[in-house]
Design a protein around this motif. Sequence first.
Motif, PDB file in Angstrom:
ATOM      1  N   HIS A 234     -25.461   4.182 -25.089  1.00 15.46           N
ATOM      2  CA  HIS A 234     -24.392   3.536 -24.323  1.00 15.46           C
ATOM      3  C   HIS A 234     -24.823   2.120 -23.935  1.00 15.46           C
ATOM      4  N   MET A 235     -23.923   1.154 -24.139  1.00 10.44           N
ATOM      5  CA  MET A 235     -24.196  -0.252 -23.879  1.00 10.44           C
ATOM      6  C   MET A 235     -23.173  -0.774 -22.863  1.00 10.44           C
ATOM      7  N   TRP A 236     -23.632  -1.627 -21.930  1.00  6.81           N
ATOM      8  CA  TRP A 236     -22.693  -2.160 -20.947  1.00  6.81           C
ATOM      9  C   TRP A 236     -23.151  -3.529 -20.445  1.00  6.81           C
ATOM     10  N   ILE A 237     -22.202  -4.207 -19.773  1.00  8.23           N
ATOM     11  CA  ILE A 237     -22.473  -5.491 -19.130  1.00  8.23           C
ATOM     12  C   ILE A 237     -22.442  -5.264 -17.626  1.00  8.23           C
ATOM     13  N   GLU A 238     -23.497  -5.652 -16.947  1.00  8.95           N
ATOM     14  CA  GLU A 238     -23.663  -5.349 -15.529  1.00  8.95           C
ATOM     15  C   GLU A 238     -22.840  -6.292 -14.642  1.00  8.95           C
ATOM     16  N   GLU A 239     -21.751  -5.815 -14.099  1.00  7.36           N
ATOM     17  CA  GLU A 239     -20.936  -6.498 -13.089  1.00  7.36           C
ATOM     18  C   GLU A 239     -20.925  -8.021 -13.223  1.00  7.36           C
ATOM     19  N   PRO A 240     -20.302  -8.561 -14.264  1.00 11.15           N
ATOM     20  CA  PRO A 240     -20.324 -10.017 -14.462  1.00 11.15           C
ATOM     21  C   PRO A 240     -19.653 -10.794 -13.339  1.00 11.15           C
ATOM     22  N   GLU A 241     -18.648 -10.198 -12.680  1.00  9.96           N
ATOM     23  CA  GLU A 241     -17.979 -10.905 -11.580  1.00  9.96           C
ATOM     24  C   GLU A 241     -18.939 -11.145 -10.422  1.00  9.96           C
ATOM     25  N   ARG A 242     -19.792 -10.153 -10.152  1.00  9.79           N
ATOM     26  CA  ARG A 242     -20.733 -10.296  -9.036  1.00  9.79           C
ATOM     27  C   ARG A 242     -21.946 -11.121  -9.436  1.00  9.79           C
ATOM     28  N   LYS A 243     -22.494 -10.880 -10.620  1.00 11.87           N
ATOM     29  CA  LYS A 243     -23.705 -11.569 -11.043  1.00 11.87           C
ATOM     30  C   LYS A 243     -23.438 -12.979 -11.553  1.00 11.87           C
ATOM     31  N   LYS A 244     -22.205 -13.204 -11.992  1.00  6.44           N
ATOM     32  CA  LYS A 244     -21.808 -14.516 -12.518  1.00  6.44           C
ATOM     33  C   LYS A 244     -22.637 -14.921 -13.739  1.00  6.44           C
ATOM     34  N   GLU A 245     -23.003 -13.923 -14.501  1.00  2.00           N
ATOM     35  CA  GLU A 245     -23.673 -14.131 -15.786  1.00  2.00           C
ATOM     36  C   GLU A 245     -23.534 -12.857 -16.599  1.00  2.00           C
ATOM     37  N   ILE A 246     -23.839 -12.972 -17.897  1.00  3.94           N
ATOM     38  CA  ILE A 246     -23.770 -11.811 -18.783  1.00  3.94           C
ATOM     39  C   ILE A 246     -25.148 -11.160 -18.821  1.00  3.94           C
ATOM     40  N   GLU A 247     -25.215  -9.948 -18.316  1.00  6.63           N
ATOM     41  CA  GLU A 247     -26.471  -9.193 -18.310  1.00  6.63           C
ATOM     42  C   GLU A 247     -26.218  -7.869 -19.022  1.00  6.63           C
ATOM     43  N   ARG A 248     -26.767  -7.739 -20.217  1.00 10.06           N
ATOM     44  CA  ARG A 248     -26.488  -6.574 -21.058  1.00 10.06           C
ATOM     45  C   ARG A 248     -27.583  -5.506 -20.911  1.00 10.06           C
ATOM     46  N   TRP A 249     -27.134  -4.242 -20.874  1.00  7.08           N
ATOM     47  CA  TRP A 249     -28.042  -3.108 -20.770  1.00  7.08           C
ATOM     48  C   TRP A 249     -27.624  -2.028 -21.763  1.00  7.08           C
ATOM     49  N   LEU A 250     -28.583  -1.196 -22.140  1.00  9.47           N
ATOM     50  CA  LEU A 250     -28.241   0.015 -22.900  1.00  9.47           C
ATOM     51  C   LEU A 250     -29.160   1.140 -22.479  1.00  9.47           C
ATOM     52  N   ILE A 251     -28.694   2.347 -22.712  1.00 11.42           N
ATOM     53  CA  ILE A 251     -29.499   3.530 -22.424  1.00 11.42           C
ATOM     54  C   ILE A 251     -29.225   4.589 -23.485  1.00 11.42           C
ATOM     55  N   ILE A 252     -30.257   5.307 -23.857  1.00 10.20           N
ATOM     56  CA  ILE A 252     -30.112   6.420 -24.797  1.00 10.20           C
ATOM     57  C   ILE A 252     -29.752   7.647 -23.963  1.00 10.20           C
ATOM     58  N   LYS A 253     -28.503   8.082 -24.049  1.00 13.00           N
ATOM     59  CA  LYS A 253     -28.035   9.176 -23.206  1.00 13.00           C
ATOM     60  C   LYS A 253     -28.505  10.532 -23.718  1.00 13.00           C
ATOM     61  N   LYS A 254     -28.614  10.652 -25.027  1.00 12.72           N
ATOM     62  CA  LYS A 254     -29.169  11.876 -25.609  1.00 12.72           C
ATOM     63  C   LYS A 254     -29.571  11.584 -27.038  1.00 12.72           C
ATOM     64  N   ALA A 255     -30.504  12.370 -27.557  1.00 14.05           N
ATOM     65  CA  ALA A 255     -30.931  12.210 -28.951  1.00 14.05           C
ATOM     66  C   ALA A 255     -31.673  13.480 -29.363  1.00 14.05           C
ATOM     67  N   ARG A 256     -31.029  14.279 -30.173  1.00 11.97           N
ATOM     68  CA  ARG A 256     -31.641  15.521 -30.616  1.00 11.97           C
ATOM     69  C   ARG A 256     -32.865  15.243 -31.483  1.00 11.97           C
ATOM     70  N   LEU A 257     -33.837  16.116 -31.398  1.00  9.66           N
ATOM     71  CA  LEU A 257     -35.090  16.017 -32.164  1.00  9.66           C
ATOM     72  C   LEU A 257     -35.899  14.786 -31.779  1.00  9.66           C
ATOM     73  N   THR A 258     -35.631  14.242 -30.613  1.00  5.19           N
ATOM     74  CA  THR A 258     -36.256  12.976 -30.229  1.00  5.19           C
ATOM     75  C   THR A 258     -36.627  12.980 -28.753  1.00  5.19           C
ATOM     76  N   ASN A 259     -37.890  12.677 -28.464  1.00  4.32           N
ATOM     77  CA  ASN A 259     -38.336  12.511 -27.088  1.00  4.32           C
ATOM     78  C   ASN A 259     -38.155  11.034 -26.732  1.00  4.32           C
ATOM     79  N   HIS A 260     -36.910  10.648 -26.502  1.00  4.35           N
ATOM     80  CA  HIS A 260     -36.556   9.239 -26.385  1.00  4.35           C
ATOM     81  C   HIS A 260     -36.905   8.662 -25.019  1.00  4.35           C
TER      82      HIS A 260
END
Length: 297
Positions: A234-260
Amino acid sequence: MSPMAQAQSQAQAQQAEIRRVSLGVEWLDIAMQGGVPRGNWLLVTGEPGTGKSILAIQSAGANVDAMPVVYVSTETRFKDVILQASQFNIDLSDAVSLADVLAGKVKDVKTNLVVIDLFGLAKEYRELLRSEEDNKARAKSPLDMDVVIASIERAYDVLGVSEEGRVTKDVLVIIDSLAPMWAHAPAMARLITYRLRQRLYRSNVTVIMTNQFAPTTGETFGFGAEHIADAIIHMWIEEPERKKEIERWLIIKKARLTNHYRKAMRYEIEPGRGLTLLEPSIDELRKSSSPALGGAP
């Protein structure tokens, strides 16, 4: 050898046996212990501007020399896919458009990459359904699921990896994105995606899909795609209205066969490089996604 050391050694041996497909992003591969397990279905969700399509293109570029790749573009034309790839120093110029093959513009196909530009199939899409007259009558547009599945199967033929309904080689299928396929009926998303997996699932076919995420509702467009996925990024932009800049994040929510890697990762999109890690460090990713650490994959 102590019991703990034996367990670590066994975990490492098990992970070594899993064949993985690179995402074309070194730090993301590290966070997933080398990439997507062969035959798994990865869903990448995110709002506009997070770089889902760029990740899809990087994945294609990283694998096209090693295996046949089918790239389904539901929102971008063939030439634009190639152009966007070049902006990140990814050469996809050998790609062939399925629409050009069907139109007879390309006869001698010598490539590992077929791009299915659903915009380009406006004239030929009914022919993909061959003699199934009822399907031809039912299919209202190139985005119809019957057309999408038939297009992918025809791409297998073009790439020379299909034999009597079997896929004879490892193949990477990329679908960017799923959302337009059920734009007319979001409630049908779960049924449509189940059909897609039922028709295309093979142990030697790895699938990377993108889907739009609506920040206003906190859900992916067309609830249901998550249920067919073996892994979700999952990829998202962290509250651009509050931060007044583009701050991108991602997280691996699940991945079978993988200790991610379990924490969010901050990244940027850089010309010529694509998705670039800002935090944490590569070393932290290596330690935290090691087979010797964490719980069950």
